[in-house]
Design an enzyme around this catalytic site. Structure first.
Site, PDB file in Angstrom:
ATOM      1  N   HIS A 150       0.748  -1.242   0.139  1.00  0.00           N
ATOM      2  CA  HIS A 150      -0.057  -0.050  -0.098  1.00  0.00           C
ATOM      3  C   HIS A 150       0.748   1.130  -0.021  1.00  0.00           C
ATOM      4  CE1 HIS A 150       0.897   0.774   4.344  1.00  0.00           C
ATOM      5  NE2 HIS A 150       0.582  -0.373   4.531  1.00  0.00           N
ATOM      6  N   CYS A 190       2.496  -4.695   6.565  1.00  0.00           N
ATOM      7  CA  CYS A 190       2.459  -4.570   5.374  1.00  0.00           C
ATOM      8  C   CYS A 190       3.839  -4.074   4.399  1.00  0.00           C
ATOM      9  CB  CYS A 190       1.382  -3.700   4.726  1.00  0.00           C
ATOM     10  SG  CYS A 190      -0.306  -4.156   5.556  1.00  0.00           S
TER      11      CYS A 190
END
Length: 241
Positions: free
Chosen positions: A152, A160
């Site tokens: 992202h 992430c």
């Protein structure tokens, strides 16, 4: 008190000069901010670059991630075969070298993952994002848990892989275009480091050496043949064809 004053002074200088401090998997580092191009403008420039290289949105996509060097490779498949289009700096990832084991361990995953249309998130609070599909079948066979492990935008991470907004704009749109054009799933291979034998040997005493040696089989196929390997799971192991 003097140390606190110095810390406040450093943070004030960083803010005034366009720098921010982020926590990464290998400690804190200073990352430049506020000087990046507008994502939409950057994407249009990237599309022009693609055209100049006789590449285009809609071509099949393959992604490789390398934790130790904080790099994401974006490959496109033309009539000539797989071509490395761009290597993107990962501005943040979480934890240390090694796989993700359980929900909440703040560890970025390693292994062989797939991104399908249902894993795209155009409404992400991190500009754009897509889900890696953790836990995959291999992870589940070992009882590993976790959710919403993404690539992202932004430079924050609790598991992430984060890249800057203008970079995720290009990565996401190329993945989306490939899936819209018929690619069933975009493969994402996440490695601890570039899996040359010498690098693996340097980690011979590491807890995850055997796991990394298994991942190396997939890395080697692509390096040798420039074909994305087919990977299945059997007996709680990755099997690379």
């Amino acid at each position: 008190m003097r140390r606190l004053f110095k810390l406040v002074l450093v943070l004030a200088v960083m803010a005034s000069t366009g720098y921010a401090l982020y926590r990464t998997g290998e400690g804190s580092r200073i990352v430049e901010r506020l000087r990046f191009p507008d994502p939409e403008v950057f994407r249009k420039q990237a599309w022009a670059e693609l055209d100049a290289r006789q590449l285009s949105p809609g071509m099949p996509v393959f992604i490789r991630i390398f934790k130790q060097s904080s790099e994401l490779e974006l490959w496109l498949k033309s009539k000539k075969g797989w071509e490395l289009y761009r290597t993107v700096d990962i501005c943040n990832w979480s934890g240390n070298l090694g796989p993700k084991l359980k929900e909440g361990d703040k560890q970025s995953p390693e292994g062989f993952y797939t991104v399908t249309k249902g894993r795209l998130n155009p409404n992400s609070r991190h500009h754009l994002s897509f889900n890696l599909g953790f836990p995959n079948r291999y992870d589940r066979s070992l009882g590993r848990t976790g959710s919403f492990l993404m690539v992202h935008g932004g430079c924050s991470s609790i598991g992430c892989y984060a890249v800057r907004d203008h970079e995720v704009e290009v990565i996401y749109r190329l993945v989306e275009a490939a899936l819209d054009n018929g690619q069933q799933a975009v493969r994402v291979h996440a490695f601890p480091f570039r899996m040359e034998q010498a690098a693996l040997d340097r980690h011979k005493g590491a807890k995850w050496h055997e796991f990394w040696a298994m991942l190396k089989q997939g890395y080697d196929v692509f390096e040798r043949e420039r074909e994305v390997p087919r990977v299945r799971v059997a007996d709680k192991s990755y099997v690379v064809n």
